[in-house]
Design a protein around this motif. Structure first.
Motif, PDB file in Angstrom:
ATOM      1  N   ILE A  22       8.273  -4.763   0.021  1.00 31.11           N
ATOM      2  CA  ILE A  22       7.040  -4.251  -0.592  1.00 31.11           C
ATOM      3  C   ILE A  22       7.260  -2.816  -1.073  1.00 31.11           C
ATOM      4  O   ILE A  22       6.899  -2.461  -2.196  1.00 31.11           O
ATOM      5  CB  ILE A  22       5.869  -4.318   0.409  1.00 31.11           C
ATOM      6  N   ARG A  23       7.873  -1.987  -0.218  1.00 36.96           N
ATOM      7  CA  ARG A  23       8.132  -0.590  -0.596  1.00 36.96           C
ATOM      8  C   ARG A  23       9.028  -0.498  -1.825  1.00 36.96           C
ATOM      9  O   ARG A  23       8.846   0.370  -2.678  1.00 36.96           O
ATOM     10  CB  ARG A  23       8.764   0.187   0.561  1.00 36.96           C
ATOM     11  N   GLU A  24       9.992  -1.406  -1.931  1.00 36.76           N
ATOM     12  CA  GLU A  24      10.909  -1.386  -3.073  1.00 36.76           C
ATOM     13  C   GLU A  24      10.156  -1.663  -4.381  1.00 36.76           C
ATOM     14  O   GLU A  24      10.387  -0.992  -5.380  1.00 36.76           O
ATOM     15  CB  GLU A  24      12.019  -2.411  -2.850  1.00 36.76           C
ATOM     16  N   THR A  25       9.241  -2.636  -4.361  1.00 31.61           N
ATOM     17  CA  THR A  25       8.461  -2.905  -5.585  1.00 31.61           C
ATOM     18  C   THR A  25       7.569  -1.714  -5.905  1.00 31.61           C
ATOM     19  O   THR A  25       7.408  -1.344  -7.063  1.00 31.61           O
ATOM     20  CB  THR A  25       7.588  -4.177  -5.473  1.00 31.61           C
ATOM     21  N   GLY A  26       6.998  -1.115  -4.874  1.00 31.55           N
ATOM     22  CA  GLY A  26       6.129   0.046  -5.069  1.00 31.55           C
ATOM     23  C   GLY A  26       6.886   1.259  -5.566  1.00 31.55           C
ATOM     24  O   GLY A  26       6.384   2.024  -6.392  1.00 31.55           O
ATOM     25  N   LYS A  27       8.113   1.422  -5.066  1.00 31.77           N
ATOM     26  CA  LYS A  27       8.937   2.551  -5.476  1.00 31.77           C
ATOM     27  C   LYS A  27       9.222   2.486  -6.984  1.00 31.77           C
ATOM     28  O   LYS A  27       9.212   3.506  -7.672  1.00 31.77           O
ATOM     29  CB  LYS A  27      10.245   2.523  -4.679  1.00 31.77           C
ATOM     30  N   LEU A  28       9.449   1.286  -7.493  1.00 34.53           N
ATOM     31  CA  LEU A  28       9.673   1.133  -8.938  1.00 34.53           C
ATOM     32  C   LEU A  28       8.429   1.561  -9.719  1.00 34.53           C
ATOM     33  O   LEU A  28       8.532   2.204 -10.762  1.00 34.53           O
ATOM     34  CB  LEU A  28      10.031  -0.318  -9.267  1.00 34.53           C
ATOM     35  N   LEU A  29       7.251   1.207  -9.213  1.00 39.47           N
ATOM     36  CA  LEU A  29       5.997   1.583  -9.875  1.00 39.47           C
ATOM     37  C   LEU A  29       5.750   3.091  -9.800  1.00 39.47           C
ATOM     38  O   LEU A  29       5.367   3.718 -10.781  1.00 39.47           O
ATOM     39  CB  LEU A  29       4.816   0.833  -9.258  1.00 39.47           C
ATOM     40  N   SER A  30       5.990   3.676  -8.621  1.00 41.21           N
ATOM     41  CA  SER A  30       5.709   5.106  -8.462  1.00 41.21           C
ATOM     42  C   SER A  30       6.735   5.960  -9.200  1.00 41.21           C
ATOM     43  O   SER A  30       6.387   7.001  -9.756  1.00 41.21           O
ATOM     44  CB  SER A  30       5.613   5.499  -6.986  1.00 41.21           C
ATOM     45  N   ALA A  31       7.993   5.516  -9.254  1.00 38.61           N
ATOM     46  CA  ALA A  31       9.024   6.275  -9.976  1.00 38.61           C
ATOM     47  C   ALA A  31       8.707   6.357 -11.468  1.00 38.61           C
ATOM     48  O   ALA A  31       9.090   7.310 -12.139  1.00 38.61           O
ATOM     49  CB  ALA A  31      10.399   5.643  -9.764  1.00 38.61           C
ATOM     50  N   SER A  32       7.997   5.359 -11.967  1.00 37.13           N
ATOM     51  CA  SER A  32       7.592   5.358 -13.377  1.00 37.13           C
ATOM     52  C   SER A  32       6.207   5.985 -13.575  1.00 37.13           C
ATOM     53  O   SER A  32       5.621   5.886 -14.653  1.00 37.13           O
ATOM     54  CB  SER A  32       7.590   3.923 -13.919  1.00 37.13           C
ATOM     55  N   HIS A  33       5.666   6.584 -12.513  1.00 36.09           N
ATOM     56  CA  HIS A  33       4.371   7.282 -12.543  1.00 36.09           C
ATOM     57  C   HIS A  33       3.217   6.353 -12.920  1.00 36.09           C
ATOM     58  O   HIS A  33       2.246   6.776 -13.534  1.00 36.09           O
ATOM     59  CB  HIS A  33       4.426   8.486 -13.487  1.00 36.09           C
ATOM     60  N   LEU A  34       3.342   5.081 -12.547  1.00 34.57           N
ATOM     61  CA  LEU A  34       2.282   4.116 -12.822  1.00 34.57           C
ATOM     62  C   LEU A  34       1.306   4.033 -11.650  1.00 34.57           C
ATOM     63  O   LEU A  34       0.157   3.640 -11.816  1.00 34.57           O
ATOM     64  CB  LEU A  34       2.896   2.741 -13.100  1.00 34.57           C
ATOM     65  N   ALA A  42      -0.424   1.954   0.777  1.00 27.64           N
ATOM     66  CA  ALA A  42      -1.574   1.046   0.872  1.00 27.64           C
ATOM     67  C   ALA A  42      -1.129  -0.412   0.757  1.00 27.64           C
ATOM     68  O   ALA A  42      -1.693  -1.299   1.409  1.00 27.64           O
ATOM     69  CB  ALA A  42      -2.606   1.376  -0.205  1.00 27.64           C
ATOM     70  N   MET A  43      -0.099  -0.685  -0.065  1.00 25.02           N
ATOM     71  CA  MET A  43       0.429  -2.049  -0.179  1.00 25.02           C
ATOM     72  C   MET A  43       0.980  -2.523   1.179  1.00 25.02           C
ATOM     73  O   MET A  43       0.702  -3.641   1.618  1.00 25.02           O
ATOM     74  CB  MET A  43       1.558  -2.101  -1.232  1.00 25.02           C
ATOM     75  N   VAL A  44       1.740  -1.656   1.824  1.00 22.39           N
ATOM     76  CA  VAL A  44       2.329  -2.000   3.129  1.00 22.39           C
ATOM     77  C   VAL A  44       1.228  -2.144   4.172  1.00 22.39           C
ATOM     78  O   VAL A  44       1.227  -3.082   4.979  1.00 22.39           O
ATOM     79  CB  VAL A  44       3.371  -0.940   3.560  1.00 22.39           C
ATOM     80  N   LYS A  45       0.261  -1.227   4.138  1.00 18.92           N
ATOM     81  CA  LYS A  45      -0.854  -1.280   5.095  1.00 18.92           C
ATOM     82  C   LYS A  45      -1.632  -2.583   4.931  1.00 18.92           C
ATOM     83  O   LYS A  45      -2.011  -3.223   5.920  1.00 18.92           O
ATOM     84  CB  LYS A  45      -1.767  -0.074   4.883  1.00 18.92           C
ATOM     85  N   SER A  46      -1.851  -2.995   3.692  1.00 17.18           N
ATOM     86  CA  SER A  46      -2.573  -4.237   3.426  1.00 17.18           C
ATOM     87  C   SER A  46      -1.835  -5.431   4.032  1.00 17.18           C
ATOM     88  O   SER A  46      -2.441  -6.314   4.641  1.00 17.18           O
ATOM     89  CB  SER A  46      -2.748  -4.411   1.917  1.00 17.18           C
ATOM     90  N   PHE A  47      -0.511  -5.442   3.886  1.00 14.28           N
ATOM     91  CA  PHE A  47       0.298  -6.513   4.482  1.00 14.28           C
ATOM     92  C   PHE A  47       0.189  -6.472   6.004  1.00 14.28           C
ATOM     93  O   PHE A  47      -0.021  -7.497   6.656  1.00 14.28           O
ATOM     94  CB  PHE A  47       1.761  -6.377   4.049  1.00 14.28           C
ATOM     95  N   ASN A  48       0.303  -5.277   6.583  1.00 15.02           N
ATOM     96  CA  ASN A  48       0.250  -5.156   8.043  1.00 15.02           C
ATOM     97  C   ASN A  48      -1.107  -5.554   8.607  1.00 15.02           C
ATOM     98  O   ASN A  48      -1.190  -6.122   9.692  1.00 15.02           O
ATOM     99  CB  ASN A  48       0.620  -3.732   8.475  1.00 15.02           C
ATOM    100  N   GLU A  49      -2.177  -5.291   7.853  1.00 14.72           N
ATOM    101  CA  GLU A  49      -3.525  -5.611   8.338  1.00 14.72           C
ATOM    102  C   GLU A  49      -3.951  -7.038   8.018  1.00 14.72           C
ATOM    103  O   GLU A  49      -4.665  -7.656   8.793  1.00 14.72           O
ATOM    104  CB  GLU A  49      -4.541  -4.630   7.730  1.00 14.72           C
ATOM    105  N   ASN A  50      -3.518  -7.549   6.862  1.00 14.30           N
ATOM    106  CA  ASN A  50      -4.028  -8.844   6.395  1.00 14.30           C
ATOM    107  C   ASN A  50      -3.006  -9.973   6.393  1.00 14.30           C
ATOM    108  O   ASN A  50      -3.344 -11.110   6.066  1.00 14.30           O
ATOM    109  CB  ASN A  50      -4.597  -8.687   4.976  1.00 14.30           C
ATOM    110  N   GLY A  51      -1.760  -9.649   6.693  1.00 13.73           N
ATOM    111  CA  GLY A  51      -0.738 -10.689   6.709  1.00 13.73           C
ATOM    112  C   GLY A  51      -0.246 -11.033   5.315  1.00 13.73           C
ATOM    113  O   GLY A  51      -0.557 -10.347   4.337  1.00 13.73           O
TER     114      GLY A  51
END
Length: 145
Positions: A22-34, A42-51
Motif C-alpha cells: 500500500i505504501r509503495e502505491t502511495g509513494k508513487l502518488l505522493s512523489a508526483s505531488h498528486l 490514511a491508506m494504510v490506516k484504512s487497511f489496518n482498521e477495515n481489513g
C-alpha cells in the motif's frame, strides 16, 4: 486525471507485507505531488482498521483513502509485486497487482473506478498486467498514445 502514467508505475517490487505494498502505491502518488504524505498514511490506516475490503478480485487490490485525507488530483498508480502477498482476504488472496487510487471527490472516485474496471474487467488484461515489462505495453492496453 493521471491514470497509470510512467511515473506512477513500478514493476516487480520486492515487498512482502500488505502495508508495504500500500505504501509503495502511495509513494508513487505522493512523489508526483498528486496526494499528500498524509494520504499514504490514511491508506494504510484504512487497511489496518477495515481489513482487505479493497481486494476486489483474485490478484487485485485497490487501496485508497478519503479525498479529505490529502488528494490534489485524481490519479491511479500501479505496483506489480515481485511475489504475491496475502492481504487477509478470504477468497481473493494472494495479491500481486496493487492499484493506488486517489480521488478528490465522489464523482472523481467513480470516474477513476470506471476507468480501472474497464481495464481490469477483461481477464486478458489482468493476465497481461502480470507479465508486462514496460510502461509502453501498459499504455497500449489502456489506449494511450
Amino acid at each position: 486525471m493521471k491514470f497509470l502514467e510512467e511515473s506512477l508505475i513500478a514493476l516487480d517490487v520486492d515487498i512482502d507485507t500488505p502495508e508495504g505494498a500500500i505504501r509503495e502505491t502511495g509513494k508513487l502518488l505522493s512523489a508526483s505531488h498528486l496526494v499528500e504524505e498524509s494520504y499514504v498514511d490514511a491508506m494504510v490506516k484504512s487497511f489496518n482498521e477495515n481489513g482487505p475490503y479493497f481486494v476486489l478480485a483474485p490478484n487485485i487490490a485497490l487501496p485508497h483513502a478519503r479525498p479529505e485525507d490529502g488528494v490534489h488530483e485524481a490519479a491511479v498508480s500501479f505496483v506489480r509485486l515481485k511475489n504475491p502477498v496475502k492481504f487477509g482476504h478470504a477468497s481473493n488472496d494472494p495479491v500481486q497487482l496493487v492499484f493506488g487510487l486517489g480521488a478528490s471527490s465522489s464523482d472523481e472516485h467513480l470516474t477513476v473506478l470506471q476507468r480501472l474496471m474497464g481495464l481490469l474487467g477483461n481477464p486478458d488484461n489482468v493476465e497481461k498486467l502480470l507479465h508486462v515489462k514496460t510502461h509502453e505495453e501498459i499504455n497500449q492496453m489502456i489506449g494511450g498514445n
